[in-house]
Design a protein around this motif. Structure first.
Motif, mmCIF file in Angstrom:
data_model
loop_
_atom_site.group_PDB
_atom_site.id
_atom_site.type_symbol
_atom_site.label_atom_id
_atom_site.label_comp_id
_atom_site.label_asym_id
_atom_site.label_seq_id
_atom_site.Cartn_x
_atom_site.Cartn_y
_atom_site.Cartn_z
ATOM 1 N N ALA A 493 39.888 30.577 9.560
ATOM 2 C CA ALA A 493 41.123 30.224 8.387
ATOM 3 C C ALA A 493 41.116 28.865 9.228
ATOM 4 C CB ALA A 493 42.447 31.025 9.311
ATOM 5 N N ARG A 494 40.320 27.770 10.201
ATOM 6 C CA ARG A 494 39.694 26.956 10.188
ATOM 7 C C ARG A 494 38.984 26.078 9.809
ATOM 8 N NH1 ARG A 494 38.066 23.895 15.164
ATOM 9 N NH2 ARG A 494 38.257 25.779 16.376
ATOM 10 N N GLY A 495 38.177 26.582 8.890
ATOM 11 C CA GLY A 495 37.546 26.169 8.373
ATOM 12 C C GLY A 495 37.370 25.622 6.746
ATOM 13 N N LEU A 496 36.245 25.255 6.350
ATOM 14 C CA LEU A 496 36.227 25.282 4.481
ATOM 15 C C LEU A 496 36.117 26.882 4.057
ATOM 16 C CD1 LEU A 496 36.959 23.921 2.383
ATOM 17 C CD2 LEU A 496 34.096 23.327 2.093
ATOM 18 N N LEU A 497 36.803 27.251 3.609
ATOM 19 C CA LEU A 497 36.661 28.560 2.700
ATOM 20 C C LEU A 497 36.811 28.348 1.645
ATOM 21 C CD1 LEU A 497 39.643 31.138 4.813
ATOM 22 C CD2 LEU A 497 37.382 30.588 5.289
ATOM 23 N N THR A 498 35.660 28.808 1.344
ATOM 24 C CA THR A 498 35.131 28.974 -0.667
ATOM 25 C C THR A 498 35.320 30.292 -1.367
ATOM 26 O OG1 THR A 498 32.912 29.346 0.066
ATOM 27 C CG2 THR A 498 33.768 26.864 0.010
ATOM 28 N N ALA A 499 36.066 29.963 -2.032
ATOM 29 C CA ALA A 499 36.706 31.600 -2.648
ATOM 30 C C ALA A 499 36.131 31.713 -3.904
ATOM 31 C CB ALA A 499 38.209 31.326 -2.389
ATOM 32 N N THR A 500 36.428 32.789 -4.830
ATOM 33 C CA THR A 500 36.473 33.380 -5.842
ATOM 34 C C THR A 500 37.081 33.984 -6.221
ATOM 35 O OG1 THR A 500 34.733 34.986 -5.914
ATOM 36 C CG2 THR A 500 33.309 32.739 -6.663
ATOM 37 N N TYR A 501 37.253 34.095 -7.471
ATOM 38 C CA TYR A 501 39.065 34.561 -7.455
ATOM 39 C C TYR A 501 38.812 36.123 -9.385
ATOM 40 C CZ TYR A 501 40.834 31.232 -5.100
ATOM 41 O OH TYR A 501 40.608 29.925 -4.114
#
Length: 640
Positions: A493-501
Motif C-alpha cells: 500500500a506504500r508503493g505505486l500500485l498499477t491496476a486494471t479494472y
C-alpha cells in the motif's frame, strides 16, 4: 525609533539585504512606522468568578475560553526589547514561536476583537493597556513584511504563501475592528498599505503560488477570502479584477476533477473540510460568489463517498488512509463549540448535500445550553491549543441544518441511497484513481496510482456494512494499513500500485457509474514483487495475493467494546489486547451481524490492539489482524 530593527530581527544572514529594508512596508516612509510609544501597563486579570457562562449569547460562547487567557496572552507581548517589541511571545499560537514567524502575530485579530466589542462579559473593550500592546503587536507584524508584500514563516527569507494568505485575512479583520473602535488611526493607515502590498503580491498571476495544479490550495483560498474582505474595506478596482480572476483559477486548478481540493496534490479530510471549505464560504458570505458555490457543490459530491455514517448514529468514519497530510479518522455526529467547520455551514442552504457533515441546529443548541448550565468555571485554553480562526469566523454566524434536513441529506448519501453502483473518480494529471463500490452487503473505497504524499496508503481503504458499520479502515502508516507486507516491513500500500479494472467481463475505466451486481475486479501490482486480485461481489471481498517471497496479510479492523471476536478455532480475540492463534480465520459478531474473515488454511495469526480510537460516544478502537504466509494466499471477508 523606526523599524530599522528589521536587520536585527532577521539576523546576520539577512544583514546585507536588510540594510536597504529599513522601511518595513513598501510605500510607507520609515518615519511613519514607529515602535509603539506605550506606556505598557499589564492587562488586569479578570474579576473573580469571570467569565460568567450565563452572560454569553449562544453563538458567542466560544469567546469565553479565549477571554479566560486574554490577560496572559496580552501580557506576553514583548514590550521591553526594542528589537522584538510587539512579538506575541509565550508560545500561544503557531511554531516556531520566534519573532520572525509572522503567523505567530495572527492573534492581533483576537486582541482587536476584545478591544472593539463591548459586551457585559468583556471588561477589556476600550482598554488602554490592551490597545497599546495591540499597537506594538501590529507594528511588529507589519515590520516582518518583505518589500514585495509577502511575509515569512519558517525562514526569515521565506515568502510564505500561508503566512501571507492567512495574514491578509487576519489583518483585514483587525483593520475592521480598529475602525469600529475608532482606535489607532495611524496604524490603520499602515495596515491598509500593508494589505494593498500583500494583495498585489498574492493575486499576481505570475506568482509561483499559482501553479497548476495549485499545491496546498487551502492557503490560496485563505488569501482570496482575506482579499475579499480587505477590498470591501479599501476598494481597488484593479485588485478586485485580479481577485475575481484568481477565484476562477482556484476553481479550475485548485480542485481536482475528482472533487477534492489539492493538498498538496491529493485530498486531505482535515484541510479540505475544516480549512478550505470555510475559507471559500467566507467569500460566498461576503459576495454571493457563484464560482465558490459551484466548488462547494462539487466537493460535497466527492465528500459523500469518503465519509461513511455509522448505523448507530454516533458519527462517521473517514477514508483517512487517503488523506495526504493529516489524520482525522472520524467525526462525531454532535460536535460542540469550538467547531472550526462552522462557517462552511453557510453553504448548506444552497448545498444540502453538505448537511450530513455538520452538527444539527438542535444538537448544537443542546450542547450550548449544557455549557451555559455547567456550574464549573470556564477552563482556560492551553498554549498552542488556541486559534484566531475560531473567533474570526464567529461574526458570520452559521446555517446548521435542522435535524430533519440533516436526516434527509443523510438518506441521499450515495452509499445509502443506492445498494448497487461502481464509481471511479480519476485525476489523470496526477495519476490518481479512486474506486467506490456499493453492493447490497458492502461499500468499499480504494485507491490506485501515484500516491500524492508519503502519508497516503493505497489499495483498499474503507469497508462498510449497512447494519454493522465500518469494519476495515486503513490508516496512514505501515503498521495499520490494509496491505500485503514484505519481510522488511514495507506494505504494498506504500508503493505505486498499477491496476486494471473490470466489472463482470467489461473493461471499466474512467469516471462513470456502472450499475448492476456483476463482480468488480481490480488486478494490481507492486512492481514484480506482489500481484493482487481484488474481487467484490454482493457480499464478499476477496484478496488473492501472490508474492515473490513470504508476505504478511494485514487488515486494520475497527472494533467496538461490545463486539464478540473469536478465531475460527474458537479461541477468543479480546478487545484492547493482543490475541494469537494458529487458525484459518476470524469471526466478528456485532449485534445481529456476523462477519467472517477466512484464509483457508491454518496459519499463525495475531490481532493487536492499537492506540487509535475513533469517535467519543460508542467509541471504536483499531485492531490490526496479521497473518504471515509463504507468499500466496486468498483471504475473504464475507458480510451478512
Amino acid at each position: 525609533m523606526v523599524l530599522s530593527r528589521r536587520a536585527m530581527l532577521f539576523g546576520t544572514a539577512g544583514m546585507g539585504a536588510a540594510a536597504g529594508l529599513s522601511a518595513a512596508i513598501p510605500g510607507v516612509a520609515a518615519a511613519d512606522v514607529r515602535l509603539s510609544s506605550g506606556p505598557f501597563p499589564p492587562l488586569p486579570p479578570l474579576p473573580d468568578g469571570a467569565p460568567v457562562r450565563t452572560e454569553f449569547t449562544a453563538v458567542e460562547q466560544r469567546f469565553a475560553p479565549y477571554l479566560k487567557i486574554l490577560p496572559a496572552m496580552v501580557n506576553d507581548v514583548v514590550v521591553d526589547d526594542p528589537a522584538t517589541q510587539g512579538f506575541l511571545g509565550g508560545g500561544w499560537w503557531r511554531t516556531p514561536s520566534v519573532p520572525t514567524n509572522a503567523r505567530v502575530q495572527e492573534h492581533v485579530f483576537t486582541f482587536s476583537w476584545y478591544l472593539a466589542n463591548a459586551r457585559s462579559w468583556n471588561p477589556y473593550s476600550g482598554s488602554v493597556p490592551l490597545r497599546n500592546r495591540l499597537d506594538a503587536a501590529v507594528a511588529h507584524y507589519l515590520g516582518l513584511q518583505h518589500p514585495d508584500g509577502s511575509w515569512p514563516e519558517y525562514d526569515v527569507a521565506e515568502k510564505s504563501k500561508a503566512a501571507t494568505g492567512f495574514g491578509i485575512g487576519y489583518l483585514a479583520k483587525t483593520l475592521a475592528n480598529l475602525r469600529q473602535a475608532n482606535a489607532l488611526p495611524d496604524r490603520r493607515g499602515q495596515i491598509g498599505t500593508a494589505l494593498h502590498s500583500a494583495m498585489t503580491w498574492f493575486l499576481d498571476p505570475a506568482n509561483p503560488i499559482w501553479q497548476s495544479p495549485v499545491h496546498y490550495a487551502n492557503q490560496n483560498s485563505a488569501g482570496l477570502s482575506g482579499a475579499t474582505l480587505a477590498l470591501q474595506l479599501n476598494p481597488d478596482a484593479a485588485l478586485r479584477s485580479r481577485l475575481t480572476d484568481r477565484i476562477g483559477y482556484l476553481a479550475a486548478h485548485g480542485q481536482s476533477p475528482a472533487g477534492f481540493f489539492y493538498e498538496p496534490t491529493g485530498m486531505d479530510i482535515n484541510y479540505n473540510f475544516e480549512v478550505l471549505l470555510p475559507e471559500i464560504a467566507e467569500i460566498h458570505a461576503l459576495t454571493g460568489d457563484r464560482t465558490v458555490l459551484a466548488m462547494a457543490r462539487k466537493f460535497a459530491e466527492w465528500f459523500g463517498y469518503n465519509v461513511v455514517r455509522e448505523p448507530d448514529g454516533t458519527g462517521s468514519l473517514t477514508y483517512v488512509g487517503m488523506s495526504a497530510r493529516t489524520t482525522v479518522p472520524g467525526y462525531d455526529d454532535v460536535v460542540p463549540d469550538p467547531d472550526r467547520t462552522n462557517l462552511a455551514s453557510l453553504f448548506v442552504p444552497e448545498v444540502p448535500a453538505l448537511a450530513p457533515f455538520f452538527t444539527s441546529a438542535e444538537d448544537r443548541a443542546a450542547t450550548r445550553e449544557a455549557w451555559r448550565a455547567d456550574p464549573g468555571p470556564v477552563p482556560p485554553l492551553a498554549k498552542q491549543d488556541t486559534s484566531p480562526r475560531i473567533l474570526a469566523h464567529a461574526p458570520y454566524g452559521e446555517a446548521l441544518p435542522t435535524a430533519a434536513d440533516k436526516r434527509a441529506a443523510i438518506a441521499a448519501l450515495p452509499y445509502l441511497s443506492s445498494k448497487d453502483f461502481a464509481v471511479q473518480r480519476r485525476d489523470t494529471a496526477t495519476d490518481q484513481t479512486y474506486v467506490y463500490v456499493r453492493r447490497p452487503a458492502l461499500y468499499l473505497a480504494a485507491f490506485f496510482g501515484t500516491r500524492p504524499s508519503q502519508y497516503v496508503r493505497g489499495s483498499g481503504g474503507l469497508l462498510w456494512h449497512p447494519e454493522a458499520g465500518t469494519i476495515v479502515q486503513s490508516q496512514q502508516d505501515d503498521a495499520s494499513c490494509w496491505a500485503s507486507v514484505l519481510p522488511n516491513g514495507s506494505p504494498d500500500a506504500r508503493g505505486l500500485l498499477t491496476a486494471t479494472y473490470l466489472v463482470g467481463d467489461r473493461d471499466w475505466n474512467g469516471d462513470r457509474v456502472v450499475p448492476g451486481s456483476a463482480p468488480v475486479t481490480v488486478d494490481y501490482d507492486l512492481d514484480s514483487r506482489i500481484h493482487t486480485t481484488l474481487t467484490l461481489t454482493k457480499n464478499v471481498v476477496t484478496r488473492a495475493v501472490k508474492g515473490s517471497g513470504p508476505l504478511t496479510e494485514q487488515i486494520p479492523l475497527v472494533l467496538k467494546p461490545t463486539d464478540t471476536v473469536t478465531f475460527a478455532d474458537g479461541s477468543p480475540a479480546e478487545f484492547g489486547k493482543t490475541s494469537k492463534a494458529t487458525t484459518s480465520g476470524l469471526v466478528l459478531r456485532r449485534g445481529a451481524a456476523t462477519i467472517r474473515i477466512d484464509w483457508g488454511t491454518s496459519l499463525p495469526a495475531e490481532m493487536v490492539a492499537t492506540t487509535v480510537t475513533i469517535l467519543r460516544e460508542g467509541g471504536r478502537r483499531l485492531h490490526v489482524l496479521r497473518v504471515p504466509h509463504g507468499g500466496a494466499l486468498t483471504t475473504t471477508i464475507t458480510l451478512p
